[in-house]
Design a protein around this motif. Structure first.
Motif, PDB file in Angstrom:
ATOM      1  N   LYS A  54      -2.007  -7.445  -4.559  1.00 27.24           N
ATOM      2  CA  LYS A  54      -1.954  -5.985  -4.256  1.00 27.24           C
ATOM      3  C   LYS A  54      -1.325  -5.144  -5.301  1.00 27.24           C
ATOM      4  O   LYS A  54      -1.592  -4.037  -5.470  1.00 27.24           O
ATOM      5  CB  LYS A  54      -0.923  -5.532  -3.041  1.00 27.24           C
ATOM      6  N   ASP A 109       0.841  -1.153  -0.089  1.00 26.74           N
ATOM      7  CA  ASP A 109      -0.053  -0.099   0.053  1.00 26.74           C
ATOM      8  C   ASP A 109       0.847   1.280   0.183  1.00 26.74           C
ATOM      9  O   ASP A 109       0.484   2.201  -0.588  1.00 26.74           O
ATOM     10  CB  ASP A 109      -0.974   0.047   1.160  1.00 26.74           C
ATOM     11  N   LYS A 130       1.473   3.671  -3.100  1.00 25.20           N
ATOM     12  CA  LYS A 130       1.164   5.138  -3.194  1.00 25.20           C
ATOM     13  C   LYS A 130       2.252   6.257  -3.198  1.00 25.20           C
ATOM     14  O   LYS A 130       2.126   7.349  -3.718  1.00 25.20           O
ATOM     15  CB  LYS A 130       0.834   5.443  -1.516  1.00 25.20           C
TER      16      LYS A 130
END
Length: 270
Positions: free
Chosen positions: A123, A94, A98
């Protein structure tokens, strides 16, 4: 055109690959050569593969490495961007995406455990651009005891479940609760390598179409001798006791047909 094996041999630093990878990679990657792409490789260790990818794709490629060992940060001195962290951590990915944003290719040559490979795919798939690839190396780990396999929860078992979801885009599919694949257009399997092609534009639910041509009223012989198909029609057209009888007959016929197929799943020579 340059081959990946040539770039591999030209790399100054150590890299270890299966020799079967090179032909597979040339098949799926040569369309990216010379393009301004972003490529992520998980597991860079001695750095050899970073230089291999730079030589293969060209100077226009933005090459990012992911490595558990923080000493890999030294490769940043050579113009590579390096992130250190655990690929089995959803939080790591994550934070990674980002900061990095969407990428064109992700290659997983990391730790090879089921969790690491599965989490990385789940992911990363949301951050691969359309037309891009998600590649997992060393999938033979799914057959090795050292990695807790074979297991119904191995990476290869997971990849096979993606095949089910791809077929779930057929409008007549009866797959139950699992949703169809919405981002992975197709999957290719090579020796020790699985390649997911990402293209959301092509993952639409399929529809039956006709070209509107003139029919010659040909008899469809699929239904002429197939007992299961005939019984299925009887089940659909019958009610009450008769329907239950046809359902039992259909179940018995399917067991018979499936039993006759067992020989094709043993001693396979293809």
């Amino acid at each position: 055109m340059k081959t990946l094996r040539e770039s591999f041999d030209n790399s100054k630093y150590l890299s270890v690959k299966q020799d079967s990878y090179f032909d597979a990679y040339d098949k799926v990657l040569n369309r990216f050569i010379g393009k301004p792409i972003t490529i992520v490789e998980v597991g860079v260790l001695n750095g050899g593969s970073l230089f291999m990818w730079r030589d293969y794709f060209g100077e226009s490629a933005n090459i990012i490495g992911v490595e558990f060992n923080p000493s890999a940060k030294k490769w940043e001195e050579h113009g590579f961007r390096i992130f250190t962290g655990d690929q089995a951590s959803e939080e790591f990915w994550d934070n990674f995406f980002k900061e990095v944003g969407p990428v064109d290719i992700l290659i997983d040559d990391g730790g090879h455990t089921n969790r690491q490979q599965i989490v990385t795919v789940l992911k990363a798939v949301h951050h691969i651009r359309d037309g891009g690839l998600l590649i997992v190396e060393d999938t033979h780990a799914s057959y090795l005891k050292a990695f807790g396999n074979p297991s119904p929860y191995s990476f290869i078992a997971f990849a096979k479940s993606i095949i089910d979801r791809i077929h779930g885009r057929y409008t007549g599919s009866t797959r139950g609760a699992k949703p169809p694949a919405r981002q992975i257009h197709s999957v290719e399997f090579f020796e020790s390598m699985t390649v997911f092609s990402i293209d959301r534009r092509l993952t639409k639910m399929s529809e039956r179409v006709t070209n509107g041509g003139i029919s010659s009223n040909a008899v469809d012989y699929r239904f002429k001798k197939n007992a299961a198909e005939r019984l299925s029609e009887k089940v659909e057209s019958s009610k009450g006791l008769a329907r239950n009888i046809y359902k039992r007959l259909l179940k018995r016929e399917m067991r018979r047909q499936n039993s006759s197929l067992k020989k094709y799943f043993t001693n396979i020579d293809v």
